[in-house]
Enzyme design. Structure first.
Site, PDB file in Angstrom:
ATOM      1  N   ASP B 503      58.838  14.064   6.895  1.00 44.52           N
ATOM      2  CA  ASP B 503      59.735  14.953   6.146  1.00 44.52           C
ATOM      3  C   ASP B 503      59.133  15.160   4.753  1.00 44.52           C
ATOM      4  OD1 ASP B 503      61.736  16.189   4.750  1.00 44.52           O
ATOM      5  OD2 ASP B 503      63.345  14.983   5.623  1.00 44.52           O
ATOM      6  N   HIS B 504      58.678  16.386   4.507  1.00 40.79           N
ATOM      7  CA  HIS B 504      57.961  16.665   3.256  1.00 40.79           C
ATOM      8  C   HIS B 504      58.863  16.561   2.032  1.00 40.79           C
ATOM      9  CE1 HIS B 504      54.579  17.811   0.986  1.00 40.79           C
ATOM     10  NE2 HIS B 504      54.003  18.622   1.863  1.00 40.79           N
ATOM     11  N   ARG B 505      60.152  16.604   2.238  1.00 43.71           N
ATOM     12  CA  ARG B 505      61.061  16.452   1.096  1.00 43.71           C
ATOM     13  C   ARG B 505      60.947  15.041   0.512  1.00 43.71           C
ATOM     14  NH1 ARG B 505      66.464  18.136   4.175  1.00 43.71           N
ATOM     15  NH2 ARG B 505      65.514  16.592   5.545  1.00 43.71           N
TER      16      ARG B 505
END
Lengths: 388, 532
Positions: B503-505
């Protein structure tokens, strides 16, 4: 791996009521200031008789489960583990009391004098009733959850009206007015009928005892999901007394039931008893409890087996081995009798169903019966015997 | 004389059960209520107790077999009676003549000549109990086994004076045809067996309409609907499939149209085995017969698109992956790994006495590697909420599993606390439970990270989609020998590809890469696990 399953509701609580307990798990008899008085008339012979009943019904239960597995019965709902709650309550009842059972009150039925072999005609699909409810003031099993509760409360309201008119009391039964006992489980307690019944029972001071066997599981739904508080706490909301009792403790159940029935007979209205017990077996033979409960939980409750507990107590009271051997042999014999009785059962004649549509003769039913007999006579039995 | 125990309906309306294990064998002495065998029904696993006291003669069904309710399980020589052959009990009609050459034993003959195949078991049970003292009763097939009184109906009910004309009883008089009696005769009047074979034949030939035929209707008399049906040759070859509810349910979950499944059941119904055979076949040989699949353009357009309702696990999976794919920006990275030492390690563990009886696979090492690498890069074991990042200081390791119910991701709770052996046992039981379709909802909630073992399907790698509510997923590709360069030389090594989505967040590329490199390092050198 100590992950606690999320079964406990965050709003759950222990409630205000203490749990009445007299006979410890070790079989040692304790005392209870409020309820000891209700055990004064219980003798060792009574306890031995109760043990015999519990053992007999346990054996019956096992035999019937096996018969179902052998295809002799359509279904069976074992009461294994709940014997003390039922026998203990029965000990405090009078013959004139009316009992409305659910479908798991085998030990209570036995104590009321119902022939359990006759009962099995229901589970074999040979009878819609099984026994004469008026013979032992033990009504028919109700398979629709909670449906017996409003019926019982209605009956109790009638008892009260009868009492006002001076009716319904058989002088032969002594001076004690009759009460109504309705049995149901923790699962049925969530039904709307249960709530309505309690409202009416309170409003009309119905002489009814709500006897709840909380066996912890509504089929696969744990009690913690069904209620945040012990069920006995609910009685306060309706304005009558609720009592929590260890349902595997024969003495405590007897004592609180005697107390509650005494209060009910005095005309003070309903009481609710929550007997906390455990269904050691499956919900019915069509259920597999291993799919929803853990081995640890089952083992924990098996250690609290009411039969084991009572045996410990009796042995501590120096009841001799011969008694236990005789009780065990009698129970085995009863199991064999049950097997023989089931195997010998004959299906009913359909015409018998016309007999019980109405209590009294009815011309429409007679017409139906005549039509049916003519229809029956319309079959060519000769052709069956020799089709060629 | 031996007695037969038939499979009863131990639940409410069950139709069949699988034999899990026999607790007795031929020659075993049994008492009433001794456990004979363990069966699994659609509802539960139950033990069946013996209704007889005596000696087991023959087991009539094998472990693993699916047996229909009412079919024989075991023959027991009942104590106190002379022993006989196991065949004796079902042969309730052994005395029945192939033709009406002599009077039939009571209740035995109608099965051969009556076209209506109703209640044959009941009739057989009856013929067993009434048809002569030589035959034992068929018992144990449930309360239903009690004979239902099926009697020929007189055509005239209103007035007994109007006697039935002779033609009014075709059922009783018309033979079902030479083929029928001939078949029964060839089978030596073999009782229930012949009876079933006869029913099967009739149903195979006559189709479903035989079921609809009323008792008393002649075999030759065609059903109006059936004939109307047959006069439309251009109708697509779709037939309504007969199947019992558990089979229908299974077919629905598998997305199989039962009409396509060849049926072998005695009444022309699709059995569970048929369904399994069909699905196995369609997976293995899906390409083999494209003619069955493609629909030519000459057909109506509507027939060229197959519609599968979206529900159950498929629906849940679709919802979860869409949510994850759209809400969590995925960053995916891949790394090739020389897993030769892992393979060597697995081999040694398998041979090790302390792992005896424990299933050891490369997935175990990967799972351990993921736990190890997570401790060094805790942010991969986290969840995104709009205001906070929740870093979990425990790992409930999910394992994506293809099950009969569809894709499920049960997880191993507190996997960080498990030793290698405990982890192996947990993995094995989790996959077993999932494969049996017994995964409980609680087993699937609370996951913190997931491994998907696409290598089991022979795939090198893929872009996995993060299990909703988690931050990372690892795809474990197949391990196979590939050319690998070591010190300037090309040599064969066991190579696999690890894929990961993050999850790039929460995780930027560098953290993701560090985590993947750690996992890869363990796969290259499992000895790193000593540093835990």
């Amino acid at each position: 791996m100590a992950e606690q399953p999320e079964t406990q509701h965050p709003g759950a609580g222990a409630g205000r009521l203490r749990r009445v307990s007299i006979l410890g798990e070790d079989g040692r008899r304790g005392s209870d200031p409020d309820f000891d008085a209700y055990l004064e008339d219980v003798t060792l012979e009574d306890l031995k008789a109760s043990y015999r009943s519990m053992l007999t019904v346990r054996r019956f239960d096992d035999e019937v489960t096996a018969l179902q597995r052998q295809g002799k019965l359509a279904l069976w709902a074992p009461a294994r583990g709940q014997e003390a709650a039922q026998v203990g309550a029965a000990l405090a009842m009078l013959p004139q009391d009316q009992v409305f059972p659910s479908y798991r009150e085998h030990a209570l039925a036995y104590e009321r004098g119902v022939d359990l072999k006759e009962m099995l005609s229901v589970f074999r699909g040979y009878s819609g009733g099984g026994w004469d409810p008026t013979a032992h003031n033990f009504h028919l099993y109700t398979f629709v959850l909670a449906a017996q509760i409003p019926q019982a409360v209605g009956y109790a309201m009638g008892q009260r009206l009868d009492a006002r008119l001076g009716l319904g009391q058989d002088p032969a039964e002594g001076s004690e007015p009759p009460a109504t006992i309705v049995c149901f489980g923790d699962g049925s307690s969530t039904q709307g009928e249960a709530h309505e019944s309690m409202v009416f029972a309170a409003s009309y001071d119905a002489p009814v005892l709500f006897f709840v066997q909380n066996n912890q599981w509504a089929i696969s739904v744990p009690f913690s999901t069904q209620s945040r508080l012990p069920l006995a706490e609910r009685a306060a909301g309706y304005g009558f007394e609720g009592i929590r009792v260890d349902g595997n403790d024969l003495l405590a159940v007897r004592a609180v039931t005697a107390y509650a029935l005494e209060k009910i007979r005095r005309g003070e209205g309903p009481v609710l008893i929550e007997a906390e017990t455990y269904r050691l077996g499956a919900h019915t033979t069509a259920d597999d409890p291993t799919k929803y409960r853990t081995r640890e939980e089952e083992d924990g409750w098996a250690a609290k087996d009411p039969l084991v507990r009572l045996e410990r107590h009796l042995r501590a009271e120096e009841v001799e081995d011969a008694f236990f051997e005789a009780a065990s042999e009698a129970a085995q014999e009863y199991g064999r009798e049950v097997r023989d009785a089931v195997l010998a059962m004959e299906p009913p004649e359909f015409a018998e169903y016309f007999d019980t549509v109405y209590a009294e003769a009815n011309t429409l039913v007679e017409q139906d019966r005549a039509w049916f007999q003519q229809y029956e006579a319309g079959f060519d039995d000769a052709a069956q015997e020799d089709p060629r | 004389m031996s007695s037969i125990f038939n499979l009863p309906d131990v639940g409410e309306g069950l139709t069949e059960a699988e034999i899990l294990a026999w607790k007795v064998g031929p020659g075993s002495t049994v008492a009433v209520n001794d456990v004979l065998l363990e069966i699994e029904t659609a509802k539960s696993v139950v033990e069946l107790p013996s209704p007889f006291e005596g000696t087991v003669e023959q087991l009539l069904a094998e472990e693993g077999a699916t047996v229909e309710v009412g079919q024989p399980l075991v023959a027991v020589a009942v104590a106190g009676e002379p022993s006989g052959t196991a065949e004796a009990a079902p042969a309730g009609e052994e005395g029945a003549p192939p033709e009406a050459s002599r009077p039939a034993p009571e209740g035995a003959a109608p099965e051969i000549s009556t076209p209506a195949p109703e209640e044959p078991e009941g009739q057989a049970a009856r013929s067993g109990s009434e048809g002569g003292s030589e035959t034992a009763a068929l018992v144990g097939s449930g309360p239903k086994a009690d004979p239902v009184k099926r009697r020929a109906r007189r055509r005239t009910t209103s007035s007994p004076a109007a006697a039935a004309p002779p033609a009014a009883q075709p059922a009783a008089t018309a033979p079902a045809g030479p083929a029928a009696t001939g078949l029964a005769g060839r089978l030596g009047g073999g009782g229930l067996g012949a009876n079933l074979a006869e029913r099967a034949r009739r149903l195979a030939e006559g189709g479903r309409d035989a079921l609809n035929r009323l008792p008393g209707r002649a075999a030759e008399e065609p059903m109006p609907t059936a004939s109307a049906h047959r006069t439309v040759p251009s109708e697509p070859p779709r037939r309504p499939a007969l199947a019992k509810p558990p089979v229908r349910k299974a077919a629905k979950e598998m997305g199989v149209d039962l009409a396509h499944v060849p049926a072998t059941g005695a009444q022309g119904q699709v059995t569970h085995r048929d369904l399994l055979n069909y699905t196995a076949h369609s997976q293995d040989l899906g390409e083999a017969k494209p003619g069955d699949f493609w629909v030519s353009a000459s057909q109506q357009a509507g027939d060229r698109i197959e519609r599968i309702p979206v529900k159950g696990v498929r629906k849940a999976t679709a919802k979860a992956v869409s949510k994850s794919a759209f809400e969590a920006p995925h960053v995916s990275i891949f790394v090739d790994v020389d897993a030769s030492r892992t393979m060597e390690f697995v081999k040694r563990l398998k041979a090790s006495p302390s792992f005896e009886g424990v299933k050891v696979t490369p997935l175990l090492i990967l799972a351990k590697a993921v736990i190890w690498a997570t401790a060094r890069n805790p942010q991969v074991n986290s969840a995104w909420t709009e205001s906070e990042i929740l870093i979990k200081r425990y790992i409930n390791l999910g394992i994506a599993a293809a099950t009969p119910r569809g894709l499920l991701v049960p997880n191993i709770k507190d996997a960080q606390d498990l030793s290698l052996k405990e982890l192996a046992i947990a993995l094995d039981s989790l996959t077993k439970i999932a494969r049996e379709g017994k995964t409980q909802p609680a087993d699937m909630t609370g996951g913190t990270m997931t491994v998907t073992n696409i290598g089991a399907l022979g795939i090198d790698t893929g872009t996995p989609i993060i299990n909703a509510g988690e931050a990372a997923i690892i795809a474990f590709g197949t391990i196979k020998q590939k050319p690998w360069v070591v010190d300037g030389e090309v040599i064969p090594r066991w190579v696999t590809t690890l894929g990961g989505s993050f999850d790039h967040r929460i995780l930027d590329g560098d953290l993701s890469a560090r985590f993947m490199a750690d996992v890869a390092a363990v796969m290259e050198e499992p000895a790193l696990l000593l540093d835990m």
